[in-house]
Design a protein around this motif. Structure first.
Motif, short mmCIF file in Angstrom:
data_model
loop_
_atom_site.label_atom_id
_atom_site.label_comp_id
_atom_site.label_asym_id
_atom_site.label_seq_id
_atom_site.Cartn_x
_atom_site.Cartn_y
_atom_site.Cartn_z
N ASN A 1 0.82 -1.21 0.00
CA ASN A 1 0.00 0.00 0.00
C ASN A 1 0.86 1.27 0.00
O ASN A 1 0.48 2.29 0.54
CB ASN A 1 -0.95 0.00 1.21
CG ASN A 1 -0.19 0.02 2.53
OD1 ASN A 1 0.98 -0.34 2.59
ND2 ASN A 1 -0.86 0.44 3.59
N THR A 2 2.02 1.17 -0.62
CA THR A 2 2.99 2.27 -0.58
C THR A 2 3.49 2.59 -1.98
O THR A 2 3.67 1.70 -2.80
CB THR A 2 4.19 1.88 0.31
OG1 THR A 2 3.72 1.55 1.61
CG2 THR A 2 5.18 3.01 0.43
N LEU A 3 3.70 3.89 -2.24
CA LEU A 3 4.32 4.30 -3.50
C LEU A 3 5.45 5.26 -3.21
O LEU A 3 5.45 5.98 -2.21
CB LEU A 3 3.31 4.90 -4.48
CG LEU A 3 2.62 6.22 -4.20
CD1 LEU A 3 3.50 7.41 -4.55
CD2 LEU A 3 1.32 6.32 -4.98
N THR A 4 6.43 5.27 -4.11
CA THR A 4 7.61 6.12 -3.99
C THR A 4 7.65 7.11 -5.14
O THR A 4 7.56 6.71 -6.31
CB THR A 4 8.90 5.29 -3.99
OG1 THR A 4 8.88 4.37 -2.90
CG2 THR A 4 10.13 6.19 -3.85
N VAL A 5 7.75 8.39 -4.82
CA VAL A 5 7.92 9.44 -5.83
C VAL A 5 9.38 9.85 -5.83
O VAL A 5 9.96 10.14 -4.77
CB VAL A 5 7.03 10.66 -5.52
CG1 VAL A 5 7.14 11.69 -6.65
CG2 VAL A 5 5.58 10.25 -5.32
N TRP A 6 9.99 9.83 -7.01
CA TRP A 6 11.41 10.12 -7.14
C TRP A 6 11.65 11.56 -7.56
O TRP A 6 10.93 12.12 -8.39
CB TRP A 6 12.05 9.19 -8.17
CG TRP A 6 12.05 7.75 -7.76
CD1 TRP A 6 10.98 6.89 -7.80
CD2 TRP A 6 13.13 7.01 -7.23
NE1 TRP A 6 11.35 5.65 -7.34
CE2 TRP A 6 12.67 5.68 -6.98
CE3 TRP A 6 14.47 7.31 -6.96
CZ2 TRP A 6 13.48 4.69 -6.47
CZ3 TRP A 6 15.28 6.31 -6.46
CH2 TRP A 6 14.79 5.01 -6.21
N ILE A 7 12.68 12.15 -6.97
CA ILE A 7 13.07 13.52 -7.32
C ILE A 7 14.59 13.59 -7.32
O ILE A 7 15.25 12.91 -6.54
CB ILE A 7 12.46 14.54 -6.32
CG1 ILE A 7 12.83 15.98 -6.71
CG2 ILE A 7 12.89 14.24 -4.89
CD1 ILE A 7 12.07 17.03 -5.90
N ALA A 8 15.14 14.39 -8.23
CA ALA A 8 16.59 14.51 -8.34
C ALA A 8 16.97 15.96 -8.58
O ALA A 8 16.18 16.77 -9.06
CB ALA A 8 17.12 13.63 -9.47
N GLY A 9 18.21 16.30 -8.23
CA GLY A 9 18.71 17.65 -8.45
C GLY A 9 18.71 18.48 -7.19
O GLY A 9 18.30 18.04 -6.11
N ASP A 10 19.17 19.71 -7.31
CA ASP A 10 19.32 20.60 -6.15
C ASP A 10 18.01 20.84 -5.41
O ASP A 10 17.99 21.02 -4.20
CB ASP A 10 19.91 21.94 -6.59
CG ASP A 10 21.42 21.84 -6.82
OD1 ASP A 10 22.05 20.96 -6.20
OD2 ASP A 10 21.95 22.64 -7.60
N LEU A 11 16.89 20.87 -6.15
CA LEU A 11 15.61 21.12 -5.49
C LEU A 11 15.24 20.01 -4.52
O LEU A 11 14.39 20.21 -3.64
CB LEU A 11 14.50 21.29 -6.54
CG LEU A 11 14.53 22.59 -7.34
CD1 LEU A 11 13.43 22.62 -8.39
CD2 LEU A 11 14.38 23.80 -6.40
#
Length: 352
Positions: free
Chosen positions: A336-346
């Motif tokens: 019941n879990t999802l992962t949102v990926w983000i990359a970079g300085d932000l």
């Protein structure tokens, strides 16, 4: 155990635990010093949702010739392949060209494995090859300049997740790295990646550990005095004042720690060649936003998000970080879990 050892290992991530366990299994007296309150480094399995999730490293990348994969199989630990084909959504909520996007993503990833003869920024190289491919295979797409821009921006984000870079033009297309064969995304699912460290240190299934290995947590090393021109022992001094001696020291701390402390951590100082390498190698940022829901509501495929240029213009500076959310995956260790990926300085603004 005494304060004198055959070898001291500083940092107990994957490299440190591998070195420490290998030497201990060979009968050497080894001390592992870890500044954190846990071992694992960039591997961190935590309970979440209805199971476990990986805050750090997520998959075994390749099964052929992989010591990690072989360790799991040897110990009867089931690892599962994860299919990361994408369902594509646009920033306005509409569905995108999933078949085309997946084809282009796979082409770009394949291109990265065949670098050019002359040094070139990875982003420039992939873009050039991609445009040639589109011209040959999908010439009609050349007229959709918005899609090409949106895809390239998404591919930049995806590449940064693979390369741990802030921008794909910060990375050279030149590389001697070779991918292992076999499936590229093998998950430890409900076992968790920390199982690998239990196997390494012989504590899996209530194993007794390694009798000649002493592990000390919350031991921040502040100085390593190595006898550059003598036959004496190396001294390792900790923040709490404890001093340990050994014939050898293996330092496996992260590049970030080295950048911050190399000038004060070693006496005498490191050779100029190593200092140059530490200074010049850059560090990118990859983050995860992991969300748990009362029940699963999504499809089995991963999601990738293409931001329309018009939609990006509507985002305020304060919320602009959302445009760097490149896609989602679904941890195999929690249903019941999802992962949102983000990359970079932000990422630094979001994942703190």
């Amino acid at each position: 155990m005494p304060n004198s050892y055959d070898t001291i290992v500083v940092g107990l991530g994957s490299a440190g635990c591998t070195a420490a366990s290998t030497l201990a299994k060979a009968g050497k007296k080894v001390l592992g010093l870890e500044a954190d309150n846990r071992i694992g480094g960039r591997v961190k399995t935590v309970p979440f949702g209805d199971g476990v999730v990986e805050v750090g490293a997520e998959w075994i990348h390749g099964t052929v010739g992989s010591r990690i994969y072989e360790s799991a199989i040897k110990n009867n630990v089931t690892v599962l392949p994860q299919d990361l084909d994408f369902q594509v959504f646009m920033s306005d909520g509409s569905t995108g060209k999933a078949e085309l996007v997946n084809e282009l993503v796979n082409y770009c990833l394949d291109v990265m494995e065949h670098p050019p003869e002359k040094p070139e920024a990875l982003g420039h190289f992939v873009t050039r090859k991609l445009m040639d491919y589109i011209k040959e295979k999908h010439p009609e797409v050349l007229n959709d300049k918005d899609f090409i821009t949106e895809f390239l921006e998404m591919m930049n984000l995806l590449t940064n997740n693979y390369e741990a870079s802030n921008d794909w033009n910060d990375v050279s297309a030149q590389t001697k790295y070779e991918d292992l064969g076999g499936h590229r995304h093998m998950s430890w699912h409900r076992h968790g990646y920390m199982t690998f460290f239990e196997i390494l240190l012989n504590t899996y299934n209530n194993g007794p550990g390694l009798p000649t290995l002493d592990i000390k947590l919350n031991k921040e090393v502040t100085l390593i005095k190595w006898p550059k021109n003598s036959t004496g022992q190396v001294e390792v001094i900790c923040k709490d004042g404890d001093v340990y001696k050994a014939n050898n020291v293996i330092v496996t701390v992260s590049l970030g720690v080295l950048k911050e402390r190399y000038s004060s951590l070693f006496s005498p100082p490191l050779p100029d060649a190593k200092i140059t390498s530490i200074d010049k190698i850059s560090i990118g940022v990859v983050g995860k936003i992991i969300l748990s829901f009362p029940e699963k509501w999504w499809f089995t495929k991963s999601y990738v998000l293409l931001w329309k240029t018009a939609d990006k213009k509507q985002i305020t500076q304060e919320d602009y970080w959302v445009t760097k959310l490149g896609g989602t995956t679904f941890p195999a260790g929690s249903s019941n879990t999802l992962t949102v990926w983000i990359a970079g300085d932000l990422t630094k603004l979001v994942c703190i």
